[in-house]
Design an enzyme around this catalytic site. Structure first.
Site, PDB file in Angstrom:
ATOM      1  N   ASN A  88      32.624  35.684  25.909  1.00  9.54           N
ATOM      2  CA  ASN A  88      31.825  36.910  25.759  1.00  9.54           C
ATOM      3  C   ASN A  88      32.211  37.681  24.502  1.00  9.54           C
ATOM      4  O   ASN A  88      31.392  38.362  23.901  1.00  9.54           O
ATOM      5  CB  ASN A  88      31.954  37.799  26.995  1.00  9.54           C
ATOM      6  CG  ASN A  88      31.125  37.241  28.142  1.00  9.54           C
ATOM      7  OD1 ASN A  88      30.232  36.418  27.930  1.00  9.54           O
ATOM      8  ND2 ASN A  88      31.423  37.673  29.355  1.00  9.54           N
ATOM      9  N   HIS A 127      37.290  33.035  35.503  1.00  2.89           N
ATOM     10  CA  HIS A 127      35.948  33.456  35.084  1.00  2.89           C
ATOM     11  C   HIS A 127      34.998  32.265  35.057  1.00  2.89           C
ATOM     12  O   HIS A 127      34.992  31.480  34.110  1.00  2.89           O
ATOM     13  CB  HIS A 127      36.042  34.139  33.711  1.00  2.89           C
ATOM     14  CG  HIS A 127      34.744  34.672  33.217  1.00  2.89           C
ATOM     15  ND1 HIS A 127      34.409  34.732  31.890  1.00  2.89           N
ATOM     16  CD2 HIS A 127      33.672  35.161  33.883  1.00  2.89           C
ATOM     17  CE1 HIS A 127      33.198  35.245  31.769  1.00  2.89           C
ATOM     18  NE2 HIS A 127      32.726  35.505  32.950  1.00  2.89           N
ATOM     19  N   GLU A 132      37.087  30.142  32.381  1.00  2.26           N
ATOM     20  CA  GLU A 132      38.173  30.771  31.625  1.00  2.26           C
ATOM     21  C   GLU A 132      39.249  31.183  32.630  1.00  2.26           C
ATOM     22  O   GLU A 132      38.956  31.903  33.590  1.00  2.26           O
ATOM     23  CB  GLU A 132      37.643  31.998  30.867  1.00  2.26           C
ATOM     24  CG  GLU A 132      36.709  31.629  29.715  1.00  2.26           C
ATOM     25  CD  GLU A 132      36.188  32.854  28.951  1.00  2.26           C
ATOM     26  OE1 GLU A 132      36.028  32.760  27.735  1.00  2.26           O
ATOM     27  OE2 GLU A 132      35.935  33.897  29.587  1.00  2.26           O
ATOM     28  N   VAL A 144      33.138  40.618  43.563  1.00  4.44           N
ATOM     29  CA  VAL A 144      32.374  41.804  43.998  1.00  4.44           C
ATOM     30  C   VAL A 144      31.820  42.490  42.751  1.00  4.44           C
ATOM     31  O   VAL A 144      32.048  42.042  41.621  1.00  4.44           O
ATOM     32  CB  VAL A 144      33.243  42.784  44.831  1.00  4.44           C
ATOM     33  CG1 VAL A 144      33.835  42.069  46.038  1.00  4.44           C
ATOM     34  CG2 VAL A 144      34.330  43.435  44.003  1.00  4.44           C
ATOM     35  N   SER A 167      33.858  39.561  34.462  1.00  4.92           N
ATOM     36  CA  SER A 167      33.500  39.026  33.149  1.00  4.92           C
ATOM     37  C   SER A 167      33.856  39.999  32.043  1.00  4.92           C
ATOM     38  O   SER A 167      33.794  39.644  30.872  1.00  4.92           O
ATOM     39  CB  SER A 167      32.012  38.671  33.102  1.00  4.92           C
ATOM     40  OG  SER A 167      31.252  39.695  33.659  1.00  4.92           O
TER      41      SER A 167
HETATM   42  P1  NAI Z   1      26.278  40.582  42.823  1.00  4.92           P
HETATM   43  O1  NAI Z   1      25.892  42.002  42.726  1.00  4.92           O
HETATM   44  O2  NAI Z   1      25.233  39.534  42.927  1.00  4.92           O
HETATM   45  O3  NAI Z   1      27.229  40.408  44.085  1.00  4.92           O
HETATM   46  C1  NAI Z   1      28.264  41.261  44.431  1.00  4.92           C
HETATM   47  C2  NAI Z   1      28.489  41.142  45.933  1.00  4.92           C
HETATM   48  O4  NAI Z   1      29.691  41.785  46.261  1.00  4.92           O
HETATM   49  C3  NAI Z   1      27.387  41.804  46.762  1.00  4.92           C
HETATM   50  O5  NAI Z   1      26.931  40.874  47.729  1.00  4.92           O
HETATM   51  C4  NAI Z   1      28.096  42.972  47.428  1.00  4.92           C
HETATM   52  O6  NAI Z   1      27.568  43.255  48.723  1.00  4.92           O
HETATM   53  C5  NAI Z   1      29.511  42.438  47.499  1.00  4.92           C
HETATM   54  N1  NAI Z   1      30.538  43.464  47.635  1.00  4.92           N
HETATM   55  C6  NAI Z   1      30.604  44.679  47.071  1.00  4.92           C
HETATM   56  N2  NAI Z   1      31.747  45.300  47.459  1.00  4.92           N
HETATM   57  C7  NAI Z   1      32.408  44.444  48.244  1.00  4.92           C
HETATM   58  C8  NAI Z   1      33.639  44.501  48.951  1.00  4.92           C
HETATM   59  N3  NAI Z   1      34.399  45.560  48.921  1.00  4.92           N
HETATM   60  N4  NAI Z   1      34.008  43.413  49.677  1.00  4.92           N
HETATM   61  C9  NAI Z   1      33.225  42.314  49.708  1.00  4.92           C
HETATM   62  N5  NAI Z   1      32.046  42.229  49.091  1.00  4.92           N
HETATM   63  C10 NAI Z   1      31.647  43.265  48.360  1.00  4.92           C
HETATM   64  O7  NAI Z   1      27.249  40.311  41.603  1.00  4.92           O
HETATM   65  P2  NAI Z   1      27.499  38.967  40.792  1.00  4.92           P
HETATM   66  O8  NAI Z   1      26.503  38.832  39.730  1.00  4.92           O
HETATM   67  O9  NAI Z   1      27.711  37.852  41.746  1.00  4.92           O
HETATM   68  O10 NAI Z   1      28.888  39.304  40.080  1.00  4.92           O
HETATM   69  C11 NAI Z   1      30.093  39.349  40.786  1.00  4.92           C
HETATM   70  C12 NAI Z   1      31.243  39.337  39.804  1.00  4.92           C
HETATM   71  O11 NAI Z   1      31.150  38.169  39.005  1.00  4.92           O
HETATM   72  C13 NAI Z   1      31.265  40.511  38.839  1.00  4.92           C
HETATM   73  O12 NAI Z   1      32.601  40.849  38.587  1.00  4.92           O
HETATM   74  C14 NAI Z   1      30.616  39.935  37.596  1.00  4.92           C
HETATM   75  O13 NAI Z   1      31.035  40.577  36.433  1.00  4.92           O
HETATM   76  C15 NAI Z   1      31.134  38.522  37.629  1.00  4.92           C
HETATM   77  N6  NAI Z   1      30.324  37.551  36.909  1.00  4.92           N
HETATM   78  C16 NAI Z   1      28.965  37.549  37.004  1.00  4.92           C
HETATM   79  C17 NAI Z   1      28.213  36.621  36.307  1.00  4.92           C
HETATM   80  C18 NAI Z   1      26.741  36.603  36.429  1.00  4.92           C
HETATM   81  O14 NAI Z   1      26.082  35.974  35.579  1.00  4.92           O
HETATM   82  N7  NAI Z   1      26.143  37.221  37.425  1.00  4.92           N
HETATM   83  C19 NAI Z   1      28.863  35.618  35.430  1.00  4.92           C
HETATM   84  C20 NAI Z   1      30.296  35.655  35.469  1.00  4.92           C
HETATM   85  C21 NAI Z   1      30.985  36.617  36.158  1.00  4.92           C
END
Ligand code: NAI
Length: 720
Positions: free
Chosen positions: A509, A459, A471, A409, A438
């Site tokens: 990172n 990760h 990771e 999330v 991350s």
């Molecule tokens: P994103 O913003 O694309 O997706 C997040 C999703 O979580 C959204 O669909 C949102 O509706 C949902 N959400 C929010 N609160 C929620 C809840 N309580 N229950 C269920 N769903 C919920 O974010 P993204 O980019 O996918 O990142 C997600 C995680 O992955 C973060 O912690 C980020 O730091 C990590 N991450 C992201 C990377 C990237 O390149 N985008 C790479 C590695 C890790």
């Protein structure tokens, strides 16, 4: 067979029909390798076969494997890694060629029966046989991946393959190193027939009867009109090789010599007597096998295949089976993680809070599966079945049977804590809760858990389906069982897990932070965006730091930097560039406005409007050499700090993580292997000079200084 013979991994049995069955079965291993010992054993068994042929007691010979899904995986890379002398390496090649030449001269029909992966020396052995059969098992592949390890096929592959399949087919196989599927192998006459996986052995026996009774002849490749035009006359061949040379130069960027040398060998040996041709192949192999690039590529291969050893077998045994995964958050990462698990036939419950993002995540997963199907990874129907494994939900009702939950999330501690609390109520006690964060502290997240021992970090890197690194983050509370479950799951997903102690930025990172920040300082000193990116890309990084920042997004970069700053202090004093870009409404690629301009996701060049935000070109900006030193040495320095704090176990983990997680150029053998090749004393001197001239952020890590003074290196010296 007596036991000691069986233990040698290659046995000969002659059946009542006077057919000799050579069975490869390396004890204690999932794959067969052509070690020196096995080659000697094969040599001895050929003598035995010859004497049986002489007395009329043998009508055919079959080579096959007793290992499910593996014919022969190739030579033993450890033996190649140990070669230090070009003559010795060439001699090794000649020895192998000689054994296979003896196979090719046997006067009864020889048949390679391939059920599973057949690579390198395995393919060369098969080519020395009169016939080749392949099973239609989904994992059956035939290839010559040697050039990917910095060498070339040295047991006759560069000579026999073009003669069997035509020059262009052979070049495709040898220069890319990509293995081919059975159907394609049959189309290029690399195999004579594809047999059903079920009843493969019966199919082989039936084929032998056809051979013995003269009802079948070895396949000959029928060239197309254009192939004949290009391959069967001198002028056409000249053109063909020159085009292939151009493509290879572009693909390798001049950094990987093996494909070009292999190309030369195929060209030079065309039309020569086999013996003469083999000698050219052996010499070329000898030269390549002792190059640092070859040693570096083999090292990365070894680190990659040895990734599972990061966890002692006794701990890995504690892993719990993961039959059902719960993915929480269906965004960029969640959708892709769901797809990954489903593609490996694991059931997935994908949860979001609203229908819109949930549908988008499902759509994303569907697209990825279809893309894999279009590339032939699996069939279209299979892709449908895999997608059906993903169940989209808006609550936790389905989490009662989940073995592993992965939360992806939004990157906010309060939201993640809330999600952890809700998930724990729904999950069975045995389940492991993994966070894909991350930049946030896994320990802090776990502090709000009812079962903190079951909380771990997993990760994944973006894009999930392409990046091999995961990771696996361990907190002081994480149990061995939870760690092993997460680690084992990553292995099952065909990823390369690296165990990292919970600390800001984890490993990758943490190292990228100072690197990207340094790019900001260089921009402020008047280095143009393109020059900066080109200087680093020339080193071999898949993209320069500005382009990478565009991909990551400036908002995310700022957030990660501020979390990292807590640990790194003045080593990560922000340059100020990112802040200015954000104030200007720029987020990077995602809103089309970064260092580069993007339209529909496509890059349209450096944004000239940046002049408002960045200083103009300085009169004497840092040159390419200084750009590279500053960007890369800060990573080496940070790696030394991270090792001192035991963030990861050793230099091998750093190198594996940087190659698999950032695309650090494999031909350099990894960040710390490269640092060793630069010389730690010279790096320390450079860092000291930069600390005095540019800023204290370059102050060398005490560990680096100690190592330089003691004449130590991070990695074992390259054996050249
Ligand atoms: P994103 O913003 O694309 O997706 C997040 C999703 O979580 C959204 O669909 C949102 O509706 C949902 N959400 C929010 N609160 C929620 C809840 N309580 N229950 C269920 N769903 C919920 O974010 P993204 O980019 O996918 O990142 C997600 C995680 O992955 C973060 O912690 C980020 O730091 C990590 N991450 C992201 C990377 C990237 O390149 N985008 C790479 C590695 C890790």
């Amino acid at each position: 067979m007596p036991k000691d013979v069986q233990e040698e991994g290659l046995t000969l049995a002659v059946d009542n029909d006077n057919i000799g069955w050579l069975t490869f079965d390396r004890p204690g291993s999932k794959v067969n390798l052509l070690t020196t010992a096995i080659m000697e054993r094969l040599d001895a068994l050929i003598t035995e076969l010859q004497s049986r042929i002489a007395t009329g007691k043998l009508v055919a010979v079959v080579m096959w494997s007793d290992k499910p899904g593996s014919f022969i995986a190739g030579a033993d890379v450890n033996e190649i890694a140990a070669l230090t002398d070009a003559n010795e390496a060439a001699a090794k090649s000649r020895k192998g060629q000689k054994v296979f030449a003896r196979v090719s001269r046997l006067t009864v029909p020889t048949i390679a029966a391939i059920d599973g992966s057949c690579l390198g020396g395995g393919t060369e052995l098969a080519l020395a046989c009169d016939y080749r059969l392949a099973s239609d098992r989904p994992s059956t592949r035939i290839g010559l991946p040697e050039t990917q390890l910095g060498i070339l096929p040295g047991f006759g592959g560069t000579v026999r393959l073009p003669r069997q399949c035509g020059i262009q087919n052979a070049l495709n196989v040898i220069l890319t190193g990509a293995p081919v599927k059975p159907d394609r192998a049959r189309r290029m006459a690399l195999v004579d027939r594809v047999l059903s996986e079920e009843g493969f052995r019966d199919g082989v026996r039936a084929f032998i009867r056809e051979v013995i009774t003269g009802r079948v002849k070895p396949s000959v490749y029928e060239k197309s009109f254009t192939e004949r035009l290009l391959e069967d006359n001198g002028l056409g061949r000249k053109l063909l090789f020159s085009m292939a040379r151009g493509r290879t130069a572009k693909r390798t960027g001049g950094r990987y010599p093996a494909p070009m040398v292999a190309l030369d060998v195929v060209e030079r040996t065309h039309g020569l007597q086999v013996d003469q041709a083999l000698e050219i192949e052996a010499r070329a192999l000898g030269e390549l096998a002792v190059t640092p690039v070859c040693k570096n590529l083999i090292r990365i291969f070894q680190l990659s295949t040895g990734a599972r050893d990061a966890l002692p077998a006794a701990v890995l045994e504690k892993r719990r089976p993961v039959e059902r995964v719960g993915v929480i958050g269906a965004g960029v990462m969640g959708g892709a993680i769901a797809e990954l698990a489903a593609s490996k036939d694991v059931d997935v419950v994908l949860k979001d809070i609203e229908q819109g993002p949930l549908d988008a995540g499902l759509h994303h997963a569907h697209e990825l599966l279809e893309k894999a199907a279009s590339k032939g990874v699996f069939g279209a129907e299979e892709a449908g079945l895999k997608f059906a494994r993903i169940q989209g939900v808006l609550d936790y009702a389905e989490f009662g049977q989940v073995d592993l939950a992965i939360e992806a999330v939004v990157e906010r501690m309060a939201v993640k804590k809330q999600v952890l609390r809700e998930a724990e109520e729904a999950l069975p006690e045995r389940a492991v809760f993994a966070t894909n964060t991350s930049s946030l502290s896994v320990s802090e997240l776990a502090s709000g858990a009812t079962r903190p021992a079951r909380v771990v970090g997993l990760h994944f890197f973006n894009p999930v389906h392409r990046m091999p690194l995961v990771e696996v983050i361990r907190t002081p509370e994480t149990s061995d069982e939870a760690l092993a479950t997460a680690f084992g799951f990553a292995l099952d997903m065909d990823k390369r897990p690296v165990i990292v102690r919970d600390s800001p930025g984890f490993l990758v990172n943490r190292l990228l932070g100072p690197y990207l920040n340094e790019a900001g300082y260089l921009l402020e000193e008047g280095v143009p965006v393109r020059k900066l990116d080109d200087a680093v890309a020339d080193f071999g990084m898949p993209m320069g730091p500005c382009r990478l920042l565009d991909e990551v997004g400036f908002d995310v970069a700022r957030h990660v930097a501020s979390e990292l700053g807590r640990e790194l202090g003045e080593r990560l004093t922000p340059s100020g560039v990112i802040e200015r870009l954000l104030e200007d409404g720029r987020l990077g690629k995602k809103n089309g406005l970064g260092f580069y301009i993007y339209q529909d996701g496509r890059e349209k060049g450096v944004d000239s409007d940046l002049r408002r935000l960045l200083p103009g070109p300085a009169s004497t900006p840092p040159n390419d050499e200084e750009i590279r030193r500053r960007c890369l040495y800060v990573m080496v320095n940070e790696a030394a700090f991270a090792l001192e704090q035991e963030v990861v176990e050793g230099a091998a983990a750093v190198d594996l993580a940087m190659v698999m997680g950032t695309g650090f150029p494999p031909f350099r053998g990894g960040l710390l292997r490269w640092a060793d090749s630069e010389g730690l004393t010279s790096i320390v001197e450079s860092l000291r000079e930069l600390a005095g001239r540019v800023g204290p952020r370059f102050e060398p890590a005490p560990r680096l200084v100690r190592m330089a003074e003691a004449g130590d290196s991070f990695t074992a010296p390259v054996a050249v």
